[in-house]
Design an enzyme around this catalytic site. Structure first.
Site, mmCIF file in Angstrom:
data_model
loop_
_atom_site.group_PDB
_atom_site.id
_atom_site.type_symbol
_atom_site.label_atom_id
_atom_site.label_comp_id
_atom_site.label_asym_id
_atom_site.label_seq_id
_atom_site.Cartn_x
_atom_site.Cartn_y
_atom_site.Cartn_z
ATOM 1 N N CYS A 141 0.844 -1.190 0.000
ATOM 2 C CA CYS A 141 0.000 0.000 0.000
ATOM 3 C C CYS A 141 0.883 1.246 0.000
ATOM 4 O O CYS A 141 1.815 1.357 0.807
ATOM 5 C CB CYS A 141 -0.902 -0.021 1.233
ATOM 6 S SG CYS A 141 -1.767 1.535 1.548
ATOM 7 N N GLU A 142 0.614 2.169 -0.895
ATOM 8 C CA GLU A 142 1.458 3.360 -1.002
ATOM 9 C C GLU A 142 1.263 4.340 0.146
ATOM 10 O O GLU A 142 2.071 5.254 0.314
ATOM 11 C CB GLU A 142 1.201 4.069 -2.323
ATOM 12 C CG GLU A 142 -0.186 4.665 -2.465
ATOM 13 C CD GLU A 142 -0.398 5.308 -3.837
ATOM 14 O OE1 GLU A 142 -1.169 6.269 -3.905
ATOM 15 O OE2 GLU A 142 0.201 4.834 -4.830
ATOM 16 N N HIS A 143 0.218 4.168 0.939
ATOM 17 C CA HIS A 143 -0.052 5.110 2.022
ATOM 18 C C HIS A 143 0.760 4.817 3.279
ATOM 19 O O HIS A 143 1.166 5.747 3.984
ATOM 20 C CB HIS A 143 -1.544 5.103 2.364
ATOM 21 C CG HIS A 143 -2.409 5.523 1.225
ATOM 22 N ND1 HIS A 143 -3.665 4.993 0.998
ATOM 23 C CD2 HIS A 143 -2.182 6.411 0.223
ATOM 24 C CE1 HIS A 143 -4.184 5.553 -0.090
ATOM 25 N NE2 HIS A 143 -3.303 6.404 -0.574
ATOM 26 N N HIS A 144 0.984 3.516 3.567
ATOM 27 C CA HIS A 144 1.713 3.159 4.785
ATOM 28 C C HIS A 144 2.871 2.201 4.535
ATOM 29 O O HIS A 144 3.547 1.798 5.476
ATOM 30 C CB HIS A 144 0.762 2.520 5.806
ATOM 31 C CG HIS A 144 -0.347 3.422 6.243
ATOM 32 N ND1 HIS A 144 -1.597 3.389 5.659
ATOM 33 C CD2 HIS A 144 -0.395 4.393 7.191
ATOM 34 C CE1 HIS A 144 -2.373 4.300 6.231
ATOM 35 N NE2 HIS A 144 -1.683 4.911 7.147
ATOM 36 N N GLN A 182 -5.376 -0.581 -4.199
ATOM 37 C CA GLN A 182 -6.055 -1.695 -4.862
ATOM 38 C C GLN A 182 -6.898 -1.224 -6.032
ATOM 39 O O GLN A 182 -6.979 -1.900 -7.069
ATOM 40 C CB GLN A 182 -6.920 -2.454 -3.849
ATOM 41 C CG GLN A 182 -7.618 -3.675 -4.432
ATOM 42 C CD GLN A 182 -8.423 -4.431 -3.394
ATOM 43 O OE1 GLN A 182 -8.076 -4.447 -2.213
ATOM 44 N NE2 GLN A 182 -9.513 -5.055 -3.805
ATOM 45 N N HIS A 210 -5.999 -5.857 3.758
ATOM 46 C CA HIS A 210 -5.001 -4.788 3.875
ATOM 47 C C HIS A 210 -4.484 -4.719 5.307
ATOM 48 O O HIS A 210 -5.253 -4.495 6.242
ATOM 49 C CB HIS A 210 -5.624 -3.443 3.481
ATOM 50 C CG HIS A 210 -5.983 -3.350 2.029
ATOM 51 N ND1 HIS A 210 -5.322 -2.504 1.152
ATOM 52 C CD2 HIS A 210 -6.916 -4.005 1.290
ATOM 53 C CE1 HIS A 210 -5.847 -2.640 -0.059
ATOM 54 N NE2 HIS A 210 -6.820 -3.535 0.008
ATOM 55 N N CYS A 212 -2.765 -2.431 6.568
ATOM 56 C CA CYS A 212 -2.887 -1.076 7.111
ATOM 57 C C CYS A 212 -4.219 -0.906 7.843
ATOM 58 O O CYS A 212 -4.358 -0.013 8.691
ATOM 59 C CB CYS A 212 -2.742 -0.026 6.017
ATOM 60 S SG CYS A 212 -3.983 -0.117 4.710
#
Length: 251
Positions: A141-144, A182, A210, A212
Site C-alpha cells: 500500500c502506497e499510504h503506509h 487496490q 489490507h 494497514c
C-alpha cells in the site's frame, strides 16, 4: 540512544545555523564500526570492500546497486529512529535484507509489459469468454508501505487474438510490484490487457486484505476490500458482467 549503539556512531561537532542550536552536534553513522558481513552501505568504499560473491547474491549493477545502497542507509536511519540499535547483532544485516526485498517489491517499476508479453499473442477465432481466476496478488500500500494481499480474477472476450494464459498473472504481478492502491491496481491490469489485446472487453475483480487496516488504525483484521474494473462490452452489458462473476464465483 542507548550507550550500546554509540560504538557505531560519531558525533560531528559543527557550527549550527543561527537559531538552530539542535544542529550544533550532529550524530552520524560510522559504517566502519558496523559488524562485518553487512552487504550494502552508502559509501562506495564500503560496498567495494564486500566480497564480490556476496554482492552478486543480491543481483543487479549500476543504478540498481545505487538504489539498494540508498535504501540501506534509509533503513539504518529508520531503525535508529525507533530507538533500537542498527549495529546490534540481530539488526546488523536487516538493512541489507530490507533493501534487497524492497527492490523486489518494487521491481514492477523496472519491468516492461512488452517484455513480459513478448511474442505470446496468437491469432485465434475463439469468441467466448476466457477467464483466469484466483491469481495471487501481493503488493505494498502506497499510504503506509504495508502489504495487502488477495486474489484477482481476469476475464476477456477476444477479438481475433488471445494471449498465453501465463502472461495474465505475470502482467498482474508487474503492477502489484509497485507502490499501489487496490483500486488503481485493478484498473491497470484491465487497461494493460485492453491495450495489448484490443479485445471486445476486459473485466478484472480483486478481493484483498489490507494490513494497514488490520495492524493499525481501525484494526479490522477480518475486513476484505473488493474492487472491479469493466472495459468494453463488459462495461455496457450487465449480462456479461454477471456471467463473468458467476464463472469466477464472485457473486
Amino acid at each position: 540512544m542507548a550507550s550500546k549503539s554509540t560504538d557505531a556512531y560519531d558525533t560531528a561537532a559543527g557550527t549550527a545555523p543561527e537559531g538552530d542550536a539542535d544542529h550544533s552536534a550532529r550524530r552520524t553513522l560510522d559504517f566502519r564500526k558496523l559488524p562485518q558481513g553487512v552487504i550494502f552501505a552508502p559509501s562506495s568504499a564500503i560496498v567495494d570492500s564486500v566480497p564480490t560473491a556476496s554482492r552478486q547474491e543480491t543481483g543487479g549493477k549500476g543504478e540498481d546497486t545505487e538504489r539498494r545502497d540508498r535504501i540501506w542507509a534509509a533503513v539504518c536511519s529508520i531503525l535508529e529512529c525507533t530507538g533500537d540499535d542498527p549495529a546490534r547483532e540481530g539488526l546488523a544485516n536487516t538493512p541489507a535484507r530490507c533493501a534487497k526485498a524492497m527492490m523486489f517489491f518494487t521491481s514492477g517499476y523496472r519491468t516492461s509489459i512488452a517484455d513480459i508479453v513478448n511474442d505470446a499473442i496468437f491469432n485465434e477465432s475463439y469468441g467466448g469468454m476466457i477467464t483466469v481466476k484466483n491469481i495471487e496478488i501481493h503488493s505494498l500500500c502506497e499510504h503506509h508501505l504495508l502489504p495487502f494481499h488477495g486474489k484477482m480474477s481476469v476475464g476477456y472476450i477476444p477479438n481475433g487474438k488471445i494471449i498465453g494464459l501465463s502472461k495474465i498473472p505475470r502482467i498482474a504481478s508487474v503492477f502489484a510490484r509497485r507502490l499501489q492502491v487496490q483500486e488503481r491496481l485493478t484498473f491497470e491490469v484491465a487497461s494493460s490487457l485492453n491495450t495489448v489485446l484490443k479485445p471486445h472487453g476486459v473485466m478484472v475483480v480483486m478481493r484483498a486484505a489490507h494490513l494497514c487496516m488490520a495492524m493499525r488504525g481501525v484494526e479490522q483484521a477480518d475486513s476484505l476490500t473488493t474492487t472491479s474494473s469493466a472495459l468494453g462490452c463488459f462495461e455496457s452489458d450487465p449480462n456479461l458482467r454477471s456471467e463473468f462473476l458467476n464463472l469466477v464465483n464472485m457473486h
